[in-house]
Enzyme design. Structure first.
Site, PDB file in Angstrom:
ATOM      1  N   TYR A   1     127.641 -79.542  39.677  1.00 45.02           N
ATOM      2  CA  TYR A   1     128.315 -78.356  40.188  1.00 45.02           C
ATOM      3  C   TYR A   1     127.247 -77.360  40.593  1.00 45.02           C
ATOM      4  O   TYR A   1     126.467 -76.895  39.762  1.00 45.02           O
ATOM      5  CB  TYR A   1     129.227 -77.737  39.128  1.00 45.02           C
ATOM      6  CG  TYR A   1     129.837 -76.415  39.548  1.00 45.02           C
ATOM      7  CD1 TYR A   1     130.914 -76.369  40.417  1.00 45.02           C
ATOM      8  CD2 TYR A   1     129.302 -75.208  39.089  1.00 45.02           C
ATOM      9  CE1 TYR A   1     131.455 -75.165  40.811  1.00 45.02           C
ATOM     10  CE2 TYR A   1     129.841 -73.990  39.473  1.00 45.02           C
ATOM     11  CZ  TYR A   1     130.917 -73.980  40.343  1.00 45.02           C
ATOM     12  OH  TYR A   1     131.449 -72.771  40.734  1.00 45.02           O
TER      13      TYR A   1
ATOM     14  N   ASP B   1     118.477 -76.697  39.782  1.00 45.29           N
ATOM     15  CA  ASP B   1     119.560 -75.731  39.596  1.00 45.29           C
ATOM     16  C   ASP B   1     119.582 -75.324  38.128  1.00 45.29           C
ATOM     17  O   ASP B   1     120.059 -76.061  37.268  1.00 45.29           O
ATOM     18  CB  ASP B   1     120.888 -76.367  40.005  1.00 45.29           C
ATOM     19  CG  ASP B   1     122.056 -75.385  39.920  1.00 45.29           C
ATOM     20  OD1 ASP B   1     121.918 -74.343  39.255  1.00 45.29           O
ATOM     21  OD2 ASP B   1     123.117 -75.686  40.508  1.00 45.29           O
TER      22      ASP B   1
END
Length: 303
Positions: free
Chosen positions: A6, A105
């Site tokens: 995500y 990320d």
């Protein structure tokens, strides 16, 4: 990128994500999604995943056409999954061999949450680009992308949005970083995380629904199962009942995972709050398992 990843909820980031919650969004053309290896419910070993990538490179995904690999050093919304030792380093080595950028990320698991300032440090990675957010703003909207000028200076005003460069949020971000370093919150996350995992281990002795407790520092996930023998996850309704019952008793928890069965724990927590939270989670697990939470109580949240 990875199945279960995500990377945000705007068009560009959704199109590079692989979470089941993103199936309504078309993937970016050319996106390749790999399985994220896990120690619990291992579907594919690290070597098998790397072999899949090698085969992609040999066939439908020539490495010279690959711009970057997007990596969460702990697969966050995919279930708080810590990859097996050596996997991400081996992936990075393949990227270096082919001139592929490594993008980390760290939005959900970075900035001391994992017990190190950056979660990628657990794997010995050296990213080309790192993305930060969420905790960076201390509650205010703030994100940052860090990388070398020859990559980020792509074009003048290449990324401009209405809220970008807000001076108040930016000042708060600086104060957050100062606090993380001055108060050594990474070491605190190690200590608090050990206390929390030990508490969940005790709860697991009394609650069969707890199948696995995993994570690094205070990036912790509690995997709820219908059967420890089969490791089959509880359905999303049961997870919702546990969270709803805990909400009735006080705290607010989130859940993540491809099967919506993993409880997620917050970073800013004290020892007293850990003890209180464990007591409440124990009550919520017992009440949900006993059928004391009606479906009607959570029905509105299930769509």
């Amino acid at each position: 990128s990875f199945i279960g990843s995500y990377h945000g909820c705007i068009a560009g980031s959704m199109s590079n994500s692989g979470h089941t919650a993103m199936t309504h969004t078309l993937p970016r053309p050319g996106l390749v999604l790999l399985p994220y290896p896990t120690r619990y419910r291992p579907r594919f070993s690290p070597d098998e995943v790397l072999a899949m990538l090698d085969y992609q490179f040999e066939t439908t995904c020539p490495p010279e056409q690959v711009a970057a690999v997007l990596i969460e050093p702990i697969l966050s919304d995919g279930g708080l999954i810590v990859p097996p030792d050596g996997f991400l380093k081996a992936l990075e080595e393949r990227c270096r061999a082919h001139g592929i950028l490594v993008v980390l990320d760290e939005v959900k698991v970075g900035l001391a949450r994992s017990g190190k300032l950056h979660a990628f440090e657990h794997h010995g990675l050296e990213p080309d680009i790192t993305v930060f957010g969420k905790g960076l703003g201390g509650g205010l909207p703030l994100s940052a992308m860090v990388g070398p000028a020859d990559i980020l200076d792509h074009a003048p005003a290449f990324v401009m949005q209405t809220t970008a460069g807000n001076p108040v949020c930016t000042a708060v971000g600086g104060a957050v970083l100062d606090t993380i370093l001055a108060e050594d919150l990474a070491s605190r996350a190690v200590k608090m995380g050990a206390t929390l995992r030990a508490g969940f281990a005790k709860l697991a002795e009394r609650h069969e629904m707890i199948g696995d407790v995993r994570g690094l520092g205070l990036a912790i996930g509690v995997d709820l199962v219908a059967s420890r023998e089969t490791q089959a996850p509880v359905d999303a309704t049961m997870t919702a009942k546990v969270i709803y019952r805990a909400y009735e008793l006080g705290p607010n928890f989130l859940y993540v995972g491809l099967d919506a069965n993993v409880l997620e724990i917050t970073l800013t927590v004290s020892e007293a709050e850990i003890a209180e939270s464990l007591d409440i989670i124990a009550r919520a697990l017992a009440d949900a398992a006993a059928g004391a939470v009606p479906y009607e109580a959570v029905q509105a949240f299930m769509n």
